[in-house]
Each structure stands twice: as structure tokens, then as C-alpha cells.
Design an enzyme around this catalytic site. Structure first.
Site, mmCIF file in Angstrom:
data_model
loop_
_atom_site.group_PDB
_atom_site.id
_atom_site.type_symbol
_atom_site.label_atom_id
_atom_site.label_comp_id
_atom_site.label_asym_id
_atom_site.label_seq_id
_atom_site.Cartn_x
_atom_site.Cartn_y
_atom_site.Cartn_z
ATOM 1 N N ASP A 155 0.023 -5.545 -0.213
ATOM 2 C CA ASP A 155 1.252 -5.495 0.466
ATOM 3 C C ASP A 155 1.163 -5.355 2.147
ATOM 4 O O ASP A 155 2.133 -5.156 2.741
ATOM 5 C CB ASP A 155 2.218 -4.591 0.064
ATOM 6 N N HIS B 174 -0.064 6.114 -6.554
ATOM 7 C CA HIS B 174 0.914 7.292 -6.066
ATOM 8 C C HIS B 174 0.943 8.422 -7.052
ATOM 9 O O HIS B 174 1.832 9.413 -6.878
ATOM 10 C CB HIS B 174 2.431 6.700 -5.687
ATOM 11 N N ASP C 247 -3.915 -0.633 0.207
ATOM 12 C CA ASP C 247 -2.691 -0.795 0.202
ATOM 13 C C ASP C 247 -1.713 -0.582 1.301
ATOM 14 O O ASP C 247 -2.364 0.268 2.125
ATOM 15 C CB ASP C 247 -2.059 0.026 -1.187
ATOM 16 N N HIS D 25 0.831 0.986 1.523
ATOM 17 C CA HIS D 25 1.310 2.392 1.566
ATOM 18 C C HIS D 25 0.124 3.388 1.257
ATOM 19 O O HIS D 25 -0.813 3.181 0.623
ATOM 20 C CB HIS D 25 2.174 2.588 0.130
#
Length: 456
Positions: A241, A113, A152, A154
């Protein structure tokens, strides 16, 4: 004559005991401690196909080659960040030099990120480990075409931002639909800048996606695109995740699904990102990834509550995934015919405005990004950034990035912009990131002080 032994899979563990956002934060050292304990108990580290390495530190310049850390790199990192990025660099070196066949950096803090400009921590990330390693490979080993596959839950918005205008880096991210999860981005229409169109591919999957749809995406989109792109090096930004027990996501991927994904992708290097089901997922997922990388049997790695066929998708769910794949295949196949919207062009520059929120540090940032449209090279990038740090402490900076393939005219223009901007009172800091000469210049306008870092 003795037979040559097959090359091994290299591993680095770095739990970062001395780095934490808070003692009870999901991103904490236990994410790796349970994994390490299980791997040792299962005897994975004793296998002849596995080689463990100790991490080394990345250099400040390795970070400055990738990021604009405001005001300086040292203000945005701890030693743990240098070790996490250094672990990825060390394994990449070993792979390129032929010492190992592939590797897995099981490290924290995570990084995907973290964007090109860094004012603080967002999404648990200060610096982007994979992007730093990629820029190192390009500068040190002259590797040109690199693919990053982000798995991921996200969206990897930081990695996307860093390589948005780079035609030689293919960034593919599959993730839970951004309408349902942080950071709220990663839609199919986010496809990269005008000179790197469709080198960014986002696959927003609906909550509840299982192994079946995930592997459908791999077989029918990711692998064909990789075959066309022909990367010299493949990186897996290995978030875990998407697992069905993860507390932050709503997906239904199993350890077996991750293993099959890894076997199909055949990444040169995997770097750990997210994954917060410390006991129920990470030991099993990490072990399955390691075995798949090493070419070993992973069929026995199953979660204690694993039941074949436990998770089912509706026909509507499957149809949605197939429509996404079809749309993105068409985007990829027409990637060289993308027009530039006239409303986004100002003179010789393509520009876009961005608002960025640092959810960990509660920082609001506004950017104006301008890409020099050059007929001879990818063009240089100018980022005008202003961040509100609270208590009336704005951080203003002008960031100029020159790609390694920049033509002499663009390099000269970028240098002129840097020198002229140093003379104004508009910015607190001005930076020139010259990847052609592998040098980084920073200038503190208030103190009239300049600094320089150079490559290895």
C-alpha cells in the site's frame, strides 16, 4: 552427469473466499483474485523457476506459541486464519529443507497489526502470520537470528510489539509517518526494550516518498544494518500500500520500485500484508516481486499509467529522509550502550504501560508489561491486560511468556507466578507460554479449568 537444476521460488495463493470484514471492505478476496488472473495470463506459473504449493493449516499450538488469545485461540480465529499462517509455515519449511530457494505467501487475512495479546481484530488483523512463522522456525528448526523487514505503508505495530524485548529478532519497518496515518506509531525513538535496544528500527517516511528515497533508505540504512546483524533468515512483511494508487496511503512507490527493493533485500520469504489498489497496483506489484524473487527480468512490468520521472520530491523532502537515515544509523552503531531509564524500573522489573485500540472491533485495552531483568538471560515477560468489550464485559488476563533462552531461575520464577496467579480472583484467565519447553498452559479462573498445548 546431469547438472543440478537451480532451486525454484515457491508460491502459495490463498484468497480466503469465506473470510471478510464486510462485503465492500478494502481487505477483501479481490485483492488476490486480480493478481492471480494476471499472473496466469502472463504465464508466470508455467515458468520453470516457479513452483506453486497448496497451503496447509497451522496448529492451534503454533498460534499459542506466539499469541495470548483471550480467552482461547479458537475464540479469535477462523479456519482462514489457520490457513494463512500455515501457508507461511509451509513455505518456510520448504526453504529451510532446501527444496526451494525462497517463497512468497500471497495470502489473506493479513496479520502485522496483531500484537502479542489478542482480544479481537485490529487493523484487519487477528493473528500475526509472520510472527507465528518466525516462532515456528525457532522452535522446530532452531534458527536463532531472524530479520523481519516490513514494507507496508502502515507501521507494523503488532510485529514490533511481539519482538520488542527479543534481541535475536531484528524488526525494521519503513512506513508513512504515523502522524499522518493509522496506527499513529512507528517513530524513530521506538527502538525496542532494554535488552533488545535498536533491534527495532522504525523509518517514518513523509507522504509523497518516491522510489528514489525508498531505495536510498535501503542502500544506506537497511542493507548495512542487515550486514551487521547477520540474520540466518530474512522475512519480508510485504505490504504493497505504498503504491502511488493505493486508496489508504499517500506514498509514490511504483511496481519497479518494489521489484528493486525485493532484489536488494533478497528475502528468504515474503508474506503479503496490505495493499488495496486491487486493479491498478496489486497485479503489477505482486508480479514484479515474484520475478525479482525468481531472479528473472522484471523491467517490463509497468502500470498502464506509468511514466518515468512522473513523481518528484522536493530537496526538503529528500533532506528529511537523509536526516532520518543518519539518526537511525547512529542509534544502531551505539545499540550496546543504551541506558535503562530508572523511572521505568520497579525492583527487578522493567515496566511500561500501554493503551491499545482495536479499530475494527472497537475494543479498548490497557496493559501493564513487566520484564524480569536477569543478568543470565533475556528474562521472562508478564503482561497484565484488561480489555473493555462493551456492555460491562471486561476481559482480564495475566500472560506470562518465557523465552527459549531463559535460565533455570527465571523459568522457575515464571512457573511460580503462574501457579500463584491461578489462586487469585483478579483475573478471568491466566496463561503460561513456555518457549523453552514449547508448551502453553491456560487456566480459566472462573471455571477452575486448565488446558495445555504442546509443540509438534
Amino acid at each position: 552427469m546431469s547438472k543440478l537444476l537451480p532451486k525454484k521460488t515457491g508460491l502459495i495463493f490463498f484468497p480466503a473466499f469465506d473470510w471478510a470484514i464486510s462485503p465492500t471492505h478494502p481487505e477483501r478476496e479481490e485483492r488476490l483474485l486480480y493478481t492471480r488472473d494476471q499472473i496466469f495470463e502472463e504465464g508466470i506459473m508455467d515458468l520453470p523457476q516457479i513452483e506453486e504449493y497448496s497451503p496447509s493449516l497451522a496448529l492451534i499450538h503454533d498460534l499459542a506459541r506466539t499469541h495470548f488469545c483471550v480467552p482461547r485461540v479458537e475464540d479469535q480465529i477462523t479456519e482462514a486464519h489457520l490457513i494463512a499462517a500455515g501457508a507461511a509455515i509451509l513455505l518456510a519449511d520448504k526453504i529451510v529443507q532446501g527444496e526451494i530457494k525462497n517463497g512468497f505467501a500471497l495470502v489473506r487475512p493479513p496479520g502485522h497489526h496483531a500484537m502479542r495479546v489478542v482480544h479481537g481484530n485490529r487493523g484487519f488483523c487477528n493473528i500475526n502470520n509472520e510472527a507465528i512463522m518466525v516462532e515456528y522456525l525457532r522452535a522446530r528448526h532452531k534458527i536463532k537470528r531472524i530479520a523481519i523487514i516490513d514494507t507496508d505503508v502502515h507501521h507494523g505495530d503488532g510485529t514490533q510489539d511481539i519482538f520488542w524485548h527479543d534481541p535475536d529478532v531484528l524488526f525494521i519497518s519503513f512506513h508513512q509517518d504515523g502522524r499522518t496515518l493509522y496506527p499513529g506509531t512507528g517513530f524513530t525513538y521506538e527502538l525496542g526494550g532494554p535488552r533488545a535496544y535498536a533491534r527495532t528500527i522504525n523509518i517514518p517516511l513523509p507522504p509523497g516518498t518516491t522510489d528514489d528515497s525508498l531505495l536510498y533508505v535501503v542502500d544506506n540504512l537497511i542493507l548495512p544494518v542487515l550486514a551487521d546483524f547477520k540474520p540466518d533468515f530474512i522475512v519480508n512483511s510485504a505490504g504493497q500500500d505504498n503504491h502511488y494508487t493505493d486508496p489508504l496511503g499517500s506514498m509514490r512507490i511504483t511496481a519497479q520500485g518494489y521489484a528493486k527493493l525485493t532484489e536488494k533485500l533478497r528475502p528468504d520469504l515474503a508474506v503479503l500484508e496490505g495493499g488495496y489498489a486491487i486493479e491498478t497496483a496489486l497485479p503489477y506489484v505482486n508480479m514484479s516481486i515474484i520475478l525479482a524473487l525468481a531472479g528473472l527480468d522484471y523491467s517490463g512490468v509497468k502500470e498502464p499509467d506509468y511514466l518515468p520521472g512522473r513523481f518528484k520530491e522536493t530537496p526538503e523532502h529528500k533532506d528529511q529522509v537523509r536526516r532520518i537515515v543518519q539518526e537511525l544509523r547512529q542509534r544502531w552503531e551505539t545499540r550496546d550502550n543504551a541506558p535503562i531509564e530508572k523511572r521505568d524500573v520497579n525492583g527487578n522489573y522493567y515496566q511500561r504501560k500501554k493503551h491499545i485500540f482495536y479499530d475494527t472491533d472497537y475494543i479498548e485495552e490497557n496493559q501493564l508489561e513487566k520484564l524480569r531483568l536477569c543478568d543470565c538471560c533475556p528474562g521472562y515477560l508478564i503482561i497484565d491486560t484488561k480489555a473493555n468489550l462493551g456492555f460491562n464485559r471486561p476481559a482480564t488476563a495475566l500472560c506470562i511468556s518465557v523465552p527459549a533462552a531463559a535460565c533455570p531461575k527465571c523459568r522457575a520464577e515464571a512457573g511460580d507466578v503462574f501457579q500463584q496467579s491461578k489462586k487469585t480472583s483478579q483475573y478471568r484467565n491466566v496463561y503460561l507460554q513456555d518457549k523453552h519447553s514449547d508448551t502453553f498452559y491456560g487456566y480459566d479462573c472462573e471455571k477452575s479449568r486448565e488446558w495445555l498445548t504442546e509443540g509438534r
